[in-house]
Design a protein around this motif. Structure first.
Motif, PDB file in Angstrom:
ATOM      1  N   LEU A 100       0.828  -1.200   0.000  1.00 24.96           N
ATOM      2  CA  LEU A 100       0.000   0.000   0.000  1.00 24.96           C
ATOM      3  C   LEU A 100       0.867   1.256   0.000  1.00 24.96           C
ATOM      4  N   MET A 101       0.432   2.239  -0.762  1.00 33.60           N
ATOM      5  CA  MET A 101       1.188   3.469  -0.940  1.00 33.60           C
ATOM      6  C   MET A 101       0.421   4.636  -0.310  1.00 33.60           C
ATOM      7  N   HIS A 102       1.085   5.346   0.600  1.00 35.46           N
ATOM      8  CA  HIS A 102       0.514   6.524   1.236  1.00 35.46           C
ATOM      9  C   HIS A 102       1.250   7.770   0.745  1.00 35.46           C
ATOM     10  N   ALA A 103       0.696   8.927   1.043  1.00 32.89           N
ATOM     11  CA  ALA A 103       1.321  10.173   0.590  1.00 32.89           C
ATOM     12  C   ALA A 103       2.754  10.290   1.087  1.00 32.89           C
ATOM     13  N   GLU A 104       2.998   9.832   2.331  1.00 33.71           N
ATOM     14  CA  GLU A 104       4.323  10.020   2.919  1.00 33.71           C
ATOM     15  C   GLU A 104       5.382   9.064   2.380  1.00 33.71           C
ATOM     16  N   ASN A 105       4.980   7.959   1.741  1.00 34.34           N
ATOM     17  CA  ASN A 105       6.003   7.058   1.207  1.00 34.34           C
ATOM     18  C   ASN A 105       5.870   6.835  -0.299  1.00 34.34           C
ATOM     19  N   GLU A 129      -8.453   3.485  -7.264  1.00 33.46           N
ATOM     20  CA  GLU A 129      -9.649   2.966  -7.929  1.00 33.46           C
ATOM     21  C   GLU A 129      -9.421   1.537  -8.430  1.00 33.46           C
ATOM     22  N   ALA A 130      -8.227   1.291  -8.963  1.00 27.41           N
ATOM     23  CA  ALA A 130      -7.917  -0.059  -9.440  1.00 27.41           C
ATOM     24  C   ALA A 130      -7.862  -1.050  -8.277  1.00 27.41           C
ATOM     25  N   ILE A 131      -7.338  -0.600  -7.139  1.00 29.35           N
ATOM     26  CA  ILE A 131      -7.299  -1.467  -5.963  1.00 29.35           C
ATOM     27  C   ILE A 131      -8.712  -1.758  -5.472  1.00 29.35           C
ATOM     28  N   ARG A 132      -9.580  -0.743  -5.494  1.00 30.19           N
ATOM     29  CA  ARG A 132     -10.965  -0.948  -5.066  1.00 30.19           C
ATOM     30  C   ARG A 132     -11.677  -1.947  -5.985  1.00 30.19           C
ATOM     31  N   ASP A 133     -11.423  -1.852  -7.284  1.00 30.52           N
ATOM     32  CA  ASP A 133     -12.029  -2.810  -8.211  1.00 30.52           C
ATOM     33  C   ASP A 133     -11.530  -4.229  -7.946  1.00 30.52           C
ATOM     34  N   PHE A 134     -10.264  -4.327  -7.568  1.00 30.90           N
ATOM     35  CA  PHE A 134      -9.606  -5.609  -7.343  1.00 30.90           C
ATOM     36  C   PHE A 134     -10.007  -6.198  -5.987  1.00 30.90           C
ATOM     37  N   LEU A 135     -10.075  -5.322  -4.967  1.00 34.19           N
ATOM     38  CA  LEU A 135     -10.382  -5.738  -3.596  1.00 34.19           C
ATOM     39  C   LEU A 135     -11.476  -4.819  -3.050  1.00 34.19           C
ATOM     40  N   PRO A 136     -12.725  -5.061  -3.390  1.00 36.91           N
ATOM     41  CA  PRO A 136     -13.792  -4.113  -3.057  1.00 36.91           C
ATOM     42  C   PRO A 136     -14.024  -3.905  -1.564  1.00 36.91           C
ATOM     43  N   HIS A 137     -13.562  -4.815  -0.708  1.00 39.70           N
ATOM     44  CA  HIS A 137     -13.763  -4.642   0.731  1.00 39.70           C
ATOM     45  C   HIS A 137     -12.642  -3.840   1.390  1.00 39.70           C
ATOM     46  N   LEU A 138     -11.565  -3.561   0.669  1.00 42.88           N
ATOM     47  CA  LEU A 138     -10.432  -2.852   1.257  1.00 42.88           C
ATOM     48  C   LEU A 138     -10.662  -1.349   1.202  1.00 42.88           C
ATOM     49  N   ASN A 139     -10.527  -0.692   2.337  1.00 45.08           N
ATOM     50  CA  ASN A 139     -10.676   0.759   2.421  1.00 45.08           C
ATOM     51  C   ASN A 139      -9.469   1.434   1.762  1.00 45.08           C
ATOM     52  N   VAL A 140      -9.714   2.225   0.730  1.00 44.00           N
ATOM     53  CA  VAL A 140      -8.622   2.893   0.018  1.00 44.00           C
ATOM     54  C   VAL A 140      -8.660   4.409   0.220  1.00 44.00           C
ATOM     55  N   ASP A 141      -9.441   4.880   1.191  1.00 46.36           N
ATOM     56  CA  ASP A 141      -9.626   6.323   1.350  1.00 46.36           C
ATOM     57  C   ASP A 141      -8.338   7.058   1.689  1.00 46.36           C
ATOM     58  N   VAL A 144      -2.810   6.344  -1.739  1.00 46.66           N
ATOM     59  CA  VAL A 144      -2.711   6.999  -3.044  1.00 46.66           C
ATOM     60  C   VAL A 144      -2.382   5.999  -4.146  1.00 46.66           C
ATOM     61  N   GLY A 145      -2.343   4.722  -3.794  1.00 41.88           N
ATOM     62  CA  GLY A 145      -2.071   3.690  -4.782  1.00 41.88           C
ATOM     63  C   GLY A 145      -1.409   2.496  -4.132  1.00 41.88           C
ATOM     64  N   GLY A 146      -0.790   1.667  -4.960  1.00 46.33           N
ATOM     65  CA  GLY A 146      -0.116   0.483  -4.444  1.00 46.33           C
ATOM     66  C   GLY A 146       0.734  -0.165  -5.511  1.00 46.33           C
ATOM     67  N   LEU A 147       1.735  -0.910  -5.073  1.00 48.26           N
ATOM     68  CA  LEU A 147       2.548  -1.726  -5.969  1.00 48.26           C
ATOM     69  C   LEU A 147       2.064  -3.162  -5.848  1.00 48.26           C
ATOM     70  N   THR A 249      -0.862  -8.469   1.753  1.00 49.64           N
ATOM     71  CA  THR A 249      -1.048  -7.018   1.759  1.00 49.64           C
ATOM     72  C   THR A 249      -0.154  -6.423   2.827  1.00 49.64           C
ATOM     73  N   LEU A 250       0.697  -5.492   2.425  1.00 46.03           N
ATOM     74  CA  LEU A 250       1.696  -4.909   3.318  1.00 46.03           C
ATOM     75  C   LEU A 250       1.516  -3.400   3.379  1.00 46.03           C
ATOM     76  N   ASP A 251       1.439  -2.878   4.589  1.00 47.44           N
ATOM     77  CA  ASP A 251       1.369  -1.433   4.814  1.00 47.44           C
ATOM     78  C   ASP A 251       2.577  -1.044   5.656  1.00 47.44           C
ATOM     79  N   ARG A 252       3.609  -0.533   5.008  1.00 45.93           N
ATOM     80  CA  ARG A 252       4.851  -0.216   5.724  1.00 45.93           C
ATOM     81  C   ARG A 252       4.677   0.949   6.692  1.00 45.93           C
TER      82      ARG A 252
END
Length: 391
Positions: A100-105, A129-141, A144-147, A249-252
């Motif tokens: 998972l990609m946040h503004a700070e990283n 948006e692509a992550i939401r389509d892929f994993l609709p239950h994951l909160n992406v609010d 800012v994206g993901g690898l 799923t990794l959130d550093r």
């Protein structure tokens, strides 16, 4: 019992077992390979308590090379390790690996993305948006994206350990359930004194002791910069079945990772590194940390899945080096001593490649398949560190 061996490996976790397997697989005539492991239940070993994540998403070229060697190995693992002893249950599920990609990283992760692409890694840069389509239950609010590595995934780490151990036995390696009391690496021969099997000698001695590396090396007055860092894991039930399987799923930014269980539809495994305590061994699982940190995080990640139900929890340890990357190679002061330690949470991921590296060094005196030079112990003295933090 024969008191000599062509190779002795101190430590029979997934790294030591992989080294043993590769030595016999790469050269059946390598001679007598002995593995010394104190606890055959692996009750406190790192690998069985790990998340079992397998990925190519590194930013240092040397790590990418090791990961790209290991990934296809795991794709065939259950078949490769099957034998008269049975079939391992590693069950590598290529459900992907999402960082998972946040503004700070995001700047650093975008740089990693470009480096990984240049090195041939199969990697995708996903929008929220692509992550939401892929994993609709994951909160992406708040991301800012993901690898995303579509070929990556996760496996049953205990099954992977079992496969290396049992197949190395079948190939002729000798396993001793014993404790190393002390060892002395000489110029041409090393001696290892054990509690139950006396003193053994060998021209090739390998340390593969995971989080216990520093304690073991100190028996010979050798300083190896590997410290135990506690991590906590837990197994939970999702009240709502989502109808698909989460990738690793990794959130550093939150030191948090989670994935689906390899065998069931509504269970998740989660892991979090404990950073606010000094290095050292502590196998206590802190349920208050689960209630204080992990449960609220999962409510945030999966707000529509209900409140997770805790099944069990555990604590284990990473063996961590100053740059959070492994030490692989010969000791600069002891030519008969080899090191495969300090994987900083990535021993399962890199076990196949690391086993092959040590096998080549022991048998040939050099590597030809993978470059071990970046992993030399001397880098900590010269400042030539690997810029690819792992935890």
């Amino acid at each position: 019992m024969d008191s000599t061996a062509d190779v002795i490996i101190m430590g029979g976790g997934i790294i030591g077992a992989s080294i043993a397997y590769h030595l016999r697989r790469d050269d059946p005539g390598v001679g007598r390979v002995v593995v010394i492991e104190q606890d055959w239940t692996y009750a406190r070993a790192a690998a069985p308590m790990s998340m079992g994540g397998i990925r190519q998403q590194y930013s240092a070229a040397c790590n990418v090379a090791l990961a790209r060697y290991s990934l296809p190995f795991y794709e065939q693992f259950d078949r490769l390790m099957a034998g008269a002893w049975g079939v391992p249950q590693a069950h590598f599920h290529q459900r992907g690996y999402l960082v998972l990609m946040h503004a700070e990283n995001q700047d650093r992760l975008r740089q990693k993305y470009e480096v990984q692409r240049s090195l041939g890694v199969e990697i995708e840069l996903l929008s929220p948006e692509a992550i939401r389509d892929f994993l609709p239950h994951l909160n992406v609010d708040d991301i800012v994206g993901g690898l995303y590595g579509p070929r990556d995934g996760y496996l049953n780490p205990r099954g992977a350990l079992q496969g290396f151990v049992e197949q190395s036995r079948e190939l002729g390696c000798v396993w001793l359930q014993d404790e190393v009391l002390d060892f002395q690496p000489g110029d041409a021969q090393a001696t290892v004194r054990t509690r139950h099997h006396g003193t053994l000698t060998t021209p090739h001695l390998v340390i593969a002791a995971g989080a216990w590396t520093q304690r073991l090396a100190a028996l010979a007055d050798i300083d190896l910069p590997v410290q135990p860092v506690r991590r906590q894991g837990c197994y939970v039930t999702l009240p709502v079945q989502v109808g698909y399987k989460f990738p690793m799923t990794l959130d550093r930014t939150r030191d948090m990772s989670f994935r689906h269980d390899t065998e069931t539809d509504n269970h998740l495994l989660m892991s979090r590194t404990v950073r606010d305590e000094p290095p050292g061994f502590n196998f206590d699982w802190d349920i208050s940390a689960f209630e204080r940190e992990i449960r609220p995080m999962m409510r945030h990640y999966l707000p529509d899945c209900g409140d997770i139900q805790l099944q069990r929890g555990w604590a284990g340890h990473y063996g961590v080096t100053p740059d959070e990357n492994p030490i692989l190679g010969q000791h600069p002061a002891h030519a008969c001593l080899y090191m495969a330690v300090g994987f900083s949470g990535h021993g399962v991921m890199l076990a196949p490649a690391s086993g092959h590296i040590i096998s080549e060094l022991v048998r040939n005196g050099h590597t030809s398949t993978l470059d071990a030079h970046p992993y030399r112990l001397e880098r900590f003295a010269t400042g030539d560190l690997i810029d690819d933090p792992q935890i």
